[in-house]
Write a protein that holds these residues in place. Structure first.
Motif: not given
Length: 464
Positions: A215-219, A234-235, A240-246
């Motif tokens: 997860c990029f938001t919290c790592g 979802l992380c 947070n909802r994870l929609r787009h890889i990258g």
């Protein structure tokens, strides 16, 4: 048969095309061993058969040191225990054998054949360019063995690797080609190791690769299944909802989960497990050993030429002088340098003599004439060496003389006496020998941080 020509026998099937009907021929090794000893043997058989025959022949006291040539393909045992392929012309064997015979007679007079160390050094000295060969052997724990040491050890229990290290430290042998570099168990010394990936937390073997997300938001990084909730990603940490890889998340290249402690990790830990004693080690804790061939050093050749007359190889010929082993001379010289460097006294001098072409001339003269010439050379040197002086030889051509309490004026007197040694080289038989002299006086010529060994190396380069 004349003593100028060897008695030669052939062992094998006689299919190599040697075409020498005058030679004694044997089809069976036992028959050969029961016959009167021959001077030179030719093994006319396949490489593997020749290798097996060589093992028996070298264990026999009759053929332990003899010249034995392999006529066909050479396997590793042939290279380790034999003398290679025979000369292209059979008449070339006679001079090789005569040189071998002259050296063997010197070794035989010393009466040291019962010592393992002397047997190995003499075997190498009796043949040109011989080496102690390392042989790859998967059946032994260290993966390599030294056949020559094994057959010459007889009933002695010899740790070959430790013995080779000791001989190298004592300067009798020197390292040759690097064959391999192996890693050994730190506990039992075995090279039978299995490298496995284990859990870095509990060190269990039961780990498995598992898809994961980052997860990029919290790592947070975790197993992919923990991010799935109600058909969405979802992380589990920040929700947070994870929609787009990258942009929201990505997939780490590799991730593992331990099935024992459930630890989740990116890289497994590598562990080396010994298959003999069961010990486990980190790879950087294993013992590293370099596998090399070994050959006779300059000091070793000098010791053999002097006939192993005593433990320090110093009583014969040049040993009649106050000769020290190389290491002892270096340490004594370094101590003298330290004294002068600190107290500026007492003065001492060092003389280096190089007898250019001495080695080649001794080979050409033969063992007996060569020793007679060396005797006369030693007699002349003794006239210049005082009881308090100390000497060493770094090679067969280089002779070093340390003169305690000798300043520049005293050094000049000794150099004048030593220069008269060159009168011995006036006869045609030894006219190719020339004498070069270099000298050093402390504290006048003293250099900072220069040890005894470095000083000798610097002076030796001036006589090159």
């Amino acid at each position: 048969m004349s003593s100028q020509y060897p008695r030669v026998a052939v062992l094998g099937s006689f299919t190599s095309g040697l075409g020498l009907p005058e030679l004694n021929r044997f089809s069976d090794l036992n028959t050969l061993l029961q016959a009167p000893a021959f001077d030179v043997l030719l093994l006319d058989m396949s490489g593997s058969s020749a290798g097996q025959a060589l093992r028996r022949l070298r264990k026999s006291t009759v053929y332990r040191f003899s010249l034995i040539y392999c006529c066909r393909d050479l396997d590793a045992w042939c290279e380790a225990l034999g003398d290679g392929a025979p000369p292209s012309e059979m008449k070339e064997i006679a001079p090789l054998w005569r040189l071998w015979k002259a050296r063997f007679s010197l070794f035989n007079r010393s009466g040291t054949a019962d010592r393992f160390e002397s047997r190995v050094l003499s075997w190498l000295w009796l043949r040109s360019s011989a080496e102690v060969h390392a042989l790859r052997a998967p059946e032994v724990p260290q993966h390599y063995r030294y056949p020559l040491l094994e057959v010459l050890a007889e009933d002695e229990k010899v740790n070959t690797f430790a013995w080779l290290k000791l001989m190298t430290e004592q300067k009798w042998l020197e390292e040759g080609v690097l064959v391999d570099r192996i890693r050994l168990c730190a506990d039992c010394g075995s090279g039978r190791l299995n490298y496995v990936d284990v859990c870095p937390e509990c060190h269990t073997l039961d780990i498995a690769r598992q898809p994961s997300l980052h997860c990029f938001t919290c790592g947070h990084v975790g197993a992919q299944e923990t991010f799935l909730k109600d058909g969405m990603l979802l992380c589990p940490n920040c929700l947070n909802r994870l929609r787009h890889i990258g942009s929201d998340y990505d997939r780490p290249l590799e991730n593992y989960r331990c099935r024992s402690c459930q630890a989740f990790f990116v890289d497994a830990e590598v562990e080396a497990r010994c298959l003999d004693c069961g010990s486990a080690h980190a790879p950087d804790k294993l013992r590293i050993r370099e596998i090399r061939h070994f050959r006779l050093s300059e000091a070793g050749r000098l010791r053999c030429r002097q006939g192993f007359s005593n433990e320090d190889a110093g009583l014969n010929q040049f040993g009649r002088l106050n000769l020290l082993a190389g290491k002892d001379f270096y340490e004594l010289l370094s101590w003298q340098l330290q004294l002068v460097r600190r107290y500026r006294q007492p003065s001492f001098s060092l003389i280096g003599l190089r007898f250019v072409n001495l080695t080649e001339t001794l080979v050409r003269l033969g063992e007996h004439s060569g020793h007679a010439f060396v005797d006369s050379l030693v007699d002349r040197l003794q006239e210049a060496v005082r009881e308090t002086d100390r000497c060493t030889r770094s090679t067969e051509e280089f002779f070093w003389l340390m003169l305690p309490h000798t300043d520049a004026d005293g050094l000049l007197v000794v150099k004048q006496r030593l220069s008269q040694v060159a009168e011995l080289f006036s006869s045609p038989e030894v006219s190719e020998i020339s004498l070069r002299i270099v000298s050093f006086t402390a504290p006048e010529d003293l250099l900072e941080q220069e040890t005894g060994e470095l000083l000798l190396a610097r002076l030796a380069s001036e006589m090159a």
